[in-house]
Scaffold this motif. Structure first.
Motif, PDB file in Angstrom:
ATOM      1  N   GLU A  28       0.834  -1.205   0.000  1.00 25.51           N
ATOM      2  CA  GLU A  28       0.000   0.000   0.000  1.00 25.51           C
ATOM      3  C   GLU A  28       0.869   1.256   0.000  1.00 25.51           C
ATOM      4  N   THR A  29       1.970   1.211   0.740  1.00 26.50           N
ATOM      5  CA  THR A  29       2.872   2.370   0.787  1.00 26.50           C
ATOM      6  C   THR A  29       3.477   2.645  -0.581  1.00 26.50           C
ATOM      7  N   LEU A  30       3.907   1.591  -1.260  1.00 28.12           N
ATOM      8  CA  LEU A  30       4.490   1.758  -2.595  1.00 28.12           C
ATOM      9  C   LEU A  30       3.445   2.273  -3.585  1.00 28.12           C
ATOM     10  N   ASP A  31       2.243   1.737  -3.523  1.00 34.08           N
ATOM     11  CA  ASP A  31       1.182   2.200  -4.420  1.00 34.08           C
ATOM     12  C   ASP A  31       0.865   3.670  -4.165  1.00 34.08           C
ATOM     13  N   TYR A  32       0.848   4.058  -2.885  1.00 32.50           N
ATOM     14  CA  TYR A  32       0.574   5.461  -2.550  1.00 32.50           C
ATOM     15  C   TYR A  32       1.676   6.375  -3.095  1.00 32.50           C
ATOM     16  N   LEU A  38       2.508  10.168  -9.842  1.00 38.02           N
ATOM     17  CA  LEU A  38       1.642  10.418 -11.000  1.00 38.02           C
ATOM     18  C   LEU A  38       0.962  11.777 -10.881  1.00 38.02           C
ATOM     19  N   GLU A  39       0.581  12.148  -9.662  1.00 35.50           N
ATOM     20  CA  GLU A  39      -0.018  13.470  -9.463  1.00 35.50           C
ATOM     21  C   GLU A  39       0.989  14.569  -9.787  1.00 35.50           C
ATOM     22  N   SER A  40       2.243  14.358  -9.403  1.00 35.72           N
ATOM     23  CA  SER A  40       3.287  15.346  -9.739  1.00 35.72           C
ATOM     24  C   SER A  40       3.455  15.446 -11.244  1.00 35.72           C
ATOM     25  N   LEU A  41       3.403  14.308 -11.926  1.00 36.31           N
ATOM     26  CA  LEU A  41       3.519  14.314 -13.384  1.00 36.31           C
ATOM     27  C   LEU A  41       2.351  15.074 -14.018  1.00 36.31           C
ATOM     28  N   GLN A  42       1.171  14.884 -13.474  1.00 38.54           N
ATOM     29  CA  GLN A  42       0.006  15.602 -13.995  1.00 38.54           C
ATOM     30  C   GLN A  42       0.149  17.103 -13.773  1.00 38.54           C
ATOM     31  N   ASN A  43       0.726  17.494 -12.630  1.00 38.24           N
ATOM     32  CA  ASN A  43       0.935  18.918 -12.367  1.00 38.24           C
ATOM     33  C   ASN A  43       1.928  19.517 -13.362  1.00 38.24           C
ATOM     34  N   VAL A  44       2.968  18.745 -13.693  1.00 38.06           N
ATOM     35  CA  VAL A  44       3.940  19.224 -14.687  1.00 38.06           C
ATOM     36  C   VAL A  44       3.260  19.386 -16.043  1.00 38.06           C
ATOM     37  N   LYS A  45       2.441  18.419 -16.403  1.00 34.48           N
ATOM     38  CA  LYS A  45       1.726  18.501 -17.685  1.00 34.48           C
ATOM     39  C   LYS A  45       0.795  19.708 -17.707  1.00 34.48           C
ATOM     40  N   LYS A  46       0.138  19.953 -16.582  1.00 38.49           N
ATOM     41  CA  LYS A  46      -0.755  21.109 -16.501  1.00 38.49           C
ATOM     42  C   LYS A  46       0.049  22.400 -16.647  1.00 38.49           C
ATOM     43  N   GLY A  47       1.246  22.431 -16.030  1.00 37.28           N
ATOM     44  CA  GLY A  47       2.098  23.605 -16.168  1.00 37.28           C
ATOM     45  C   GLY A  47       2.509  23.836 -17.610  1.00 37.28           C
ATOM     46  N   THR A 120       8.970  20.554 -20.633  1.00 34.63           N
ATOM     47  CA  THR A 120       8.818  19.329 -21.427  1.00 34.63           C
ATOM     48  C   THR A 120       9.947  18.348 -21.136  1.00 34.63           C
ATOM     49  N   ASP A 121      11.168  18.892 -21.016  1.00 33.14           N
ATOM     50  CA  ASP A 121      12.303  18.036 -20.682  1.00 33.14           C
ATOM     51  C   ASP A 121      12.143  17.433 -19.281  1.00 33.14           C
ATOM     52  N   SER A 122      11.676  18.259 -18.328  1.00 28.06           N
ATOM     53  CA  SER A 122      11.454  17.754 -16.962  1.00 28.06           C
ATOM     54  C   SER A 122      10.356  16.699 -16.945  1.00 28.06           C
ATOM     55  N   GLU A 123       9.332  16.932 -17.758  1.00 25.90           N
ATOM     56  CA  GLU A 123       8.227  15.975 -17.814  1.00 25.90           C
ATOM     57  C   GLU A 123       8.696  14.625 -18.348  1.00 25.90           C
ATOM     58  N   GLN A 124       9.546  14.640 -19.348  1.00 23.62           N
ATOM     59  CA  GLN A 124      10.051  13.396 -19.902  1.00 23.62           C
ATOM     60  C   GLN A 124      10.936  12.650 -18.897  1.00 23.62           C
ATOM     61  N   LYS A 125      11.804  13.399 -18.196  1.00 27.13           N
ATOM     62  CA  LYS A 125      12.653  12.771 -17.191  1.00 27.13           C
ATOM     63  C   LYS A 125      11.811  12.192 -16.051  1.00 27.13           C
ATOM     64  N   LEU A 126      10.824  12.982 -15.611  1.00 31.75           N
ATOM     65  CA  LEU A 126       9.967  12.504 -14.524  1.00 31.75           C
ATOM     66  C   LEU A 126       9.165  11.287 -14.953  1.00 31.75           C
ATOM     67  N   ARG A 127       8.700  11.290 -16.189  1.00 35.07           N
ATOM     68  CA  ARG A 127       7.957  10.154 -16.701  1.00 35.07           C
ATOM     69  C   ARG A 127       8.831   8.884 -16.682  1.00 35.07           C
ATOM     70  N   GLY A 128      10.100   9.039 -17.088  1.00 39.08           N
ATOM     71  CA  GLY A 128      11.015   7.894 -17.070  1.00 39.08           C
ATOM     72  C   GLY A 128      11.248   7.386 -15.656  1.00 39.08           C
TER      73      GLY A 128
END
Length: 253
Positions: A28-32, A38-47, A120-128
């Motif tokens: 559960e901790t790992l899933d959280y 994923l929420e951070s990634l969504q915030n980057v995409k929104k930015g 965009t570069d940060s988003e790609q790194k974070l996605r990886g």
């Protein structure tokens, strides 16, 4: 007392930490953690989307200013051709203001494009990183589940689990009680064979060994006295020999 509050605080924190450690499920901790990433990634995409929207808005304004510069230049030429130099001057002044605004917008658009590229570069790194974490997360969850299953199997097989421990204690208590009962039975049998126990039905109320010995001595004395009295009576009487002879004959028959 000085330091008592700090000590109590430490103890309470230690208790809470222990309870949390027991309640924590690594899966559960790992899933959280994965969900928060994923929420951070969504915030980057929104930015990125916000930056692109602002850039598009500025670009639209730039196009309008470019059209205005061309229009004002044309109007200035027409006014000058008509001999209206003052009107031509006004048109050129407006043209100059529009060009300055256009240069400022172009600079802002350039800055937004640089920011967009950076995001965009940060988003790609974070996605990886998130994808790598997801893979590692699933591996760790599988390893934890396997280890947990192995512990349950080992506990069941070796009897170190809580339930098996209770069963083991119950069995040990049963063995102890059985051994105690056997020892007691052997002791009773040994005492009975040694004559320590006698038939209590043969005893009068409140009698012990001394009472029984005294009673036996008393009964023996009474018999002796009665026997001597009978001898005296038989020896002194005239028909004493005949009566004795009749008794002896009666006994012989």
């Amino acid at each position: 007392m000085p330091g008592m509050g700090g000590r109590m605080s430490t103890v309470i924190k230690a208790k809470i930490s222990r309870l949390l450690d027991r309640a924590e499920d690594p899966g559960e901790t790992l899933d959280y953690s994965y969900q928060k990433q994923l929420e951070s990634l969504q915030n980057v995409k929104k930015g990125i989307a916000d930056v692109v929207t602002a850039k598009k808005r500025l670009q639209m304004q730039s196009q309008k200013l470019e059209q205005s510069v061309v229009k004002l230049d044309t109007q200035a030429r027409q006014a000058l051709s008509s001999g209206n130099e003052d009107l031509a001057r006004v048109a050129l002044e407006r043209k100059n203001v529009a060009q300055n605004e256009l240069q400022s917008l172009d600079q802002q658009v350039t800055e937004l494009e640089a920011q967009q590229e950076k995001l965009t570069d940060s988003e790609q790194k974070l996605r990886g990183k998130i994808e790598a974490f997801r893979t590692k997360k699933e591996v760790m969850k599988a390893q934890y589940s396997a280890a947990e299953a192995q512990v349950r199997i080992s506990e069941a097989a070796t009897g170190v689990g809580e339930e098996m421990a209770d069963v083991g204690l119950a069995m040990q208590r049963a063995v102890d009680k059985t051994e105690n009962m056997r020892a007691r039975a052997d002791a009773v049998e040994e005492l009975e064979a040694a004559g320590t126990f006698e038939d209590l039905t043969q005893l009068g109320p409140g009698q012990d060994d001394i009472d029984r010995e005294l009673a036996a001595l008393g009964a023996g004395g009474m018999v002796d006295d009665e026997l001597q009295k009978m001898k005296a009576e038989l020896g002194s009487g005239s028909g004493g020999g005949g009566e004795a002879k009749q008794i002896e004959e009666g006994q012989g028959s």
